[in-house]
Design an enzyme around this catalytic site. Structure first.
Site, PDB file in Angstrom:
ATOM      1  N   ASP A  11       0.669  -1.187  -0.068  1.00 15.85           N
ATOM      2  CA  ASP A  11       0.094   0.033  -0.019  1.00 15.85           C
ATOM      3  C   ASP A  11       0.951   1.215   0.232  1.00 15.85           C
ATOM      4  O   ASP A  11       1.856   1.389   0.788  1.00 15.85           O
ATOM      5  CB  ASP A  11      -0.911  -0.019   1.220  1.00 15.85           C
ATOM      6  N   ASP A 130     -15.538  -3.327   0.651  1.00 14.03           N
ATOM      7  CA  ASP A 130     -15.007  -3.042   1.859  1.00 14.03           C
ATOM      8  C   ASP A 130     -16.045  -2.738   2.852  1.00 14.03           C
ATOM      9  O   ASP A 130     -16.826  -1.798   2.561  1.00 14.03           O
ATOM     10  CB  ASP A 130     -14.194  -1.649   1.728  1.00 14.03           C
TER      11      ASP A 130
HETATM   12  O1  LIG Z   1      -6.137  -0.981   1.586  1.00 15.94           O
HETATM   13  C1  LIG Z   1      -6.492  -0.249   2.228  1.00 15.94           C
HETATM   14  O2  LIG Z   1      -5.858  -0.253   3.557  1.00 15.94           O
HETATM   15  C2  LIG Z   1      -7.425   0.901   2.183  1.00 15.94           C
HETATM   16  C3  LIG Z   1      -7.729   1.637   3.131  1.00 15.94           C
HETATM   17  C4  LIG Z   1      -8.436   2.655   2.830  1.00 15.94           C
HETATM   18  C5  LIG Z   1      -8.972   2.996   1.605  1.00 15.94           C
HETATM   19  C6  LIG Z   1      -8.971   2.063   0.374  1.00 15.94           C
HETATM   20  C7  LIG Z   1      -8.023   1.153   0.717  1.00 15.94           C
HETATM   21  N1  LIG Z   1      -7.644   0.202  -0.212  1.00 15.94           N
HETATM   22  C8  LIG Z   1      -8.342  -0.264  -1.235  1.00 15.94           C
HETATM   23  O3  LIG Z   1      -8.481   0.698  -2.249  1.00 15.94           O
HETATM   24  C9  LIG Z   1      -9.684   0.512  -3.173  1.00 15.94           C
HETATM   25  C10 LIG Z   1     -10.551   1.310  -2.930  1.00 15.94           C
HETATM   26  O4  LIG Z   1     -10.226   2.601  -3.654  1.00 15.94           O
HETATM   27  P1  LIG Z   1     -11.293   3.329  -4.413  1.00 15.94           P
HETATM   28  O5  LIG Z   1     -12.457   3.687  -3.466  1.00 15.94           O
HETATM   29  O6  LIG Z   1     -11.754   2.453  -5.469  1.00 15.94           O
HETATM   30  O7  LIG Z   1     -10.752   4.549  -4.858  1.00 15.94           O
HETATM   31  C11 LIG Z   1     -10.124  -0.873  -2.451  1.00 15.94           C
HETATM   32  O8  LIG Z   1      -9.631  -1.941  -3.228  1.00 15.94           O
HETATM   33  C12 LIG Z   1      -9.567  -0.997  -0.963  1.00 15.94           C
HETATM   34  O9  LIG Z   1      -9.626  -2.314  -0.795  1.00 15.94           O
END
Ligand SMILES: O=C(O)c1ccccc1N[C@@H]1O[C@H](COP(=O)(O)O)[C@@H](O)[C@H]1O
Length: 241
Positions: A11, A130
């Protein structure tokens, strides 16, 4: 029985490999160069890398060039997440040569666009579900985005190929995965599920492996690897058995 796939996570926030707790902005622990981390997981035998642009997910900028550099340096399959919400960001993500992308916020806020890109790109598109409880969260996990099972039914009907299911309450905590949630999701979809959040031990990975017949295809491993709870080599051996 197919073995559980393992996806070590990198990340990226502000150019650094980090781990968060519960996905909360500001809870970062930094682990240095994302490229070095990714190369280390590849050398240890990973077949997949789960690569997340956290700034893009939080709306605090992006690490697009770095993400493209890391993906380009990999010989293994890469799953890209974070900030993929429109044609331009999807095109940039796919242009890196990644194997697939995860859509999060877009699946909650732009259902028509998501249906369109699922139809266009097939299994290059996965949706990240999520959740806190059974409520989906988007925009860096800061906003509620509807009911898990209603959204899952809609995405299934649209042909979504795969789901990445994260229990936010577990993510980054080393408290163990939410096996009940994984079972519940597998019970209502025939699409493969990648488990995310909470893995703390080889026993957790073995427990997730037992869900392969129910539809769990893979597990994302983050904090446990960075905290050296076990090595990736040990993890790969544990799920191969
Ligand atoms: O992976 C993380 O820790 C995380 C924390 C906070 C937000 C997103 C995170 N990860 C991953 O990012 C995508 C979502 O991004 P978006 O909403 O499409 O811009 C998703 O796969 C999360 O698991």
């Amino acid at each position: 029985m197919p073995k559980l796939e393992l996806l070590p996570a990198v990340d990226v926030r502000d150019g650094q490999a980090v781990r968060l707790v519960h996905g909360e902005s500001g809870s970062e622990t930094s682990y240095g160069s994302p490229l070095e981390a990714a190369l280390a997981w590849q050398s240890a035998g990973a077949e997949w890398l789960h690569l997340v642009d956290l700034d893009a997910a939080f709306g605090t900028g992006d690490n697009r060039d770095l993400i493209a550099e890391v993906t380009g340096a990999m010989d293994i399959k890469v799953e890209l997440s974070g900030g993929i919400r429109d044609d331009a960001s999807l095109a940039a993500a796919l242009a890196t040569g990644c194997r697939r992308v995860n859509l999060g916020t877009a699946a909650l806020e732009s259902p028509e666009w998501v249906a369109k890109v699922i139809a266009e790109h097939g299994d290059k598109i996965a949706v990240g579900l999520d959740v806190r409880g059974t409520t989906l969260r988007g925009r860096g996990w800061t906003r509620d985005g509807g009911d898990l099972y209603e959204t899952l039914a809609r995405l299934d009907a649209e042909g979504c190929a795969r789901y990445v299911v994260t229990d936010i309450a577990k993510d980054g905590t080393l408290e163990g995965p939410n096996l009940g949630l994984l079972r519940d999701v597998c019970a209502v979809t025939d699409r493969p599920v990648v488990a995310s959040g909470g893995v703390s031990s080889l026993a957790d990975l073995r427990a997730i492996s037992l869900l392969v017949p129910e539809g769990v295809e893979g597990a994302i491993v983050g904090k446990a690897l960075y905290a050296k709870e076990f090595t990736l080599e040990e993890a790969l051996k544990a799920v191969a058995a």
